[in-house]
Design an enzyme around this catalytic site. Structure first.
Site, PDB file in Angstrom:
ATOM      1  N   ASP A  84       0.979  -1.080   0.068  1.00 27.62           N
ATOM      2  CA  ASP A  84      -0.101   0.040  -0.227  1.00 27.62           C
ATOM      3  C   ASP A  84       0.943   1.218   0.007  1.00 27.62           C
ATOM      4  OD1 ASP A  84      -2.770   1.017   0.555  1.00 27.62           O
ATOM      5  OD2 ASP A  84      -1.712   1.996   1.745  1.00 27.62           O
ATOM      6  N   LEU A  85       0.640   2.137  -0.771  1.00 26.37           N
ATOM      7  CA  LEU A  85       1.408   3.537  -0.776  1.00 26.37           C
ATOM      8  C   LEU A  85       0.815   4.429   0.396  1.00 26.37           C
ATOM      9  CD1 LEU A  85       0.944   4.638  -4.544  1.00 26.37           C
ATOM     10  CD2 LEU A  85       2.581   3.142  -3.372  1.00 26.37           C
ATOM     11  N   ASP A 117      -4.674   2.473  -4.300  1.00 32.74           N
ATOM     12  CA  ASP A 117      -3.318   2.529  -4.348  1.00 32.74           C
ATOM     13  C   ASP A 117      -2.758   0.982  -3.575  1.00 32.74           C
ATOM     14  OD1 ASP A 117      -4.309   3.272  -1.649  1.00 32.74           O
ATOM     15  OD2 ASP A 117      -2.724   4.099  -1.160  1.00 32.74           O
TER      16      ASP A 117
END
Length: 353
Positions: free
Chosen positions: A236-237, A279
């Site tokens: 995950d960003l 994301d």
């Protein structure tokens, strides 16, 4: 009298020998002609069989190979390249006979300036006097592949002979191959595009969410069946919402696409990299342990540091890792990886748990 009789027999035997010699010569010529006719029939049969099967497949690579096979049976042809352009930006595809595929990929064929359509393009290759490689191709002819009036590629044939390889009759045969192959190849390349759209994420080019679920279920079942290792990492960003708020959603999409490119650089050929939403990304690692997944995470982070993203140079990733356990199914394995991701974020982000 005896002498005359012997001479008579000698003259008769000579005429018989001459006749037999003439007959033998005719038989040899007939045999040669029959062999040539048989070869032509076999070549026409091969070409007809290859062409007849074209309409029964939507496999683009198979169709290109069959087209190349059909063209290779045309008299005077020593090598073949079939090249088609992609649909909507898709990579071009090709097949080759008598030429290494890597070499064939470097060949560029185009029509005349101005975009006018042509029946064929002639090619002549000249080498330095002392630099001609053994078995060099010295000439070629290319005819366009078309479907519904649109040019989709070229069918090119080559010869070791410096003269153009195709007589008018042979050129007509090559055009017949191209005419039959064009629509079938066009159908196959459009089918490939539709199939790719069904399994790929449109923004990043990674496998999409449905493909992720299908692949994870398949790999979990296979790992259980054969007693193999399997590991899943969910990525995950960190703080991506702030990136979107700062630079806008369009630039944010660019960040996602660049992140996917870095991820693609880091994974192995056997791994399945996916975008599973927003994301969030995931990588399925067949026959791999937690240590392998930790190594992948380290490679992705190192790639981002080495090649920072244009709009988010300080972007960090968090990761959650789960290794397959005996009682896991695809859902429980994903849930454990997702829970590990939340633990990583809770511990300061930019790490994997």
């Amino acid at each position: 009298m005896v002498t005359a009789s012997r001479r008579g027999r000698s003259g008769s035997e000579g005429r018989i020998a001459d006749a037999l010699g003439e007959l033998g010569g005719r038989m040899d010529a007939l045999a040669t002609e029959l062999a040539g006719a048989l070869a032509r029939v076999q070549a026409d049969s091969l070409r007809a069989r290859a062409l007849g099967e074209l309409g029964y497949s939507l496999d683009l690579d198979e169709l290109l190979a069959r087209t190349a096979e059909a063209a290779s049976s045309v008299p005077g042809v020593d090598a073949v390249i079939v090249s088609v352009t992609g649909v909507a930006g898709e990579t071009s595809a090709l097949a080759a006979v008598g030429i290494p595929k890597d070499d064939a990929a470097d060949q560029v064929i185009a029509g005349p300036p101005g975009g006018r359509g042509v029946r064929a393009v002639g090619l002549t290759y000249r080498y330095s006097e002392h630099d001609e490689p053994p078995g060099a191709l010295r000439s070629g002819v290319a005819v366009p592949l078309e479907s519904d009036g649109e040019q989709i590629g070229f069918l090119a044939v080559y010869s070791h002979d410096p003269a153009p390889p195709l007589a008018p009759d042979a050129l007509s045969r090559l055009e017949a191959v191209a005419q039959a192959a064009g629509p079938a190849i066009d159908n196959a390349r459009r089918y490939r595009e539709i199939r790719q759209l069904a399994v790929e994420d449109g923004l990043t080019g990674l496998s999409n969410r449905q493909t992720f679920y299908d692949s994870l279920s398949h790999e979990v079942a296979r790992a259980h069946r054969y007693g193999r290792d399997l590991t899943l990492i969910v990525l995950d960003l960190d703080d991506f919402k702030q990136v979107n708020d700062r630079i806008g959603h369009l630039a944010g999409d660019s960040v996602l696409a660049e992140t996917a490119a870095r991820l693609r650089e880091a994974v192995r050929s056997a791994d399945v990299a996916c975008r599973i939403g927003g994301d969030e990304f995931a990588v399925i690692l067949p026959e791999s342990t937690r240590i392998d997944a930790e190594g992948l995470f380290a490679r992705v982070v190192a790639t981002l540091r080495r090649e920072p993203l244009d709009h988010a140079p300080n972007l960090c990733l968090s990761g959650g890792i789960a290794e397959l356990e005996p009682d896991d199914d695809a859902v429980s394995l994903f849930e454990r990886a997702d829970a590990a991701l939340y633990r990583a974020k809770a511990h300061g982000k930019g790490t994997a748990a």
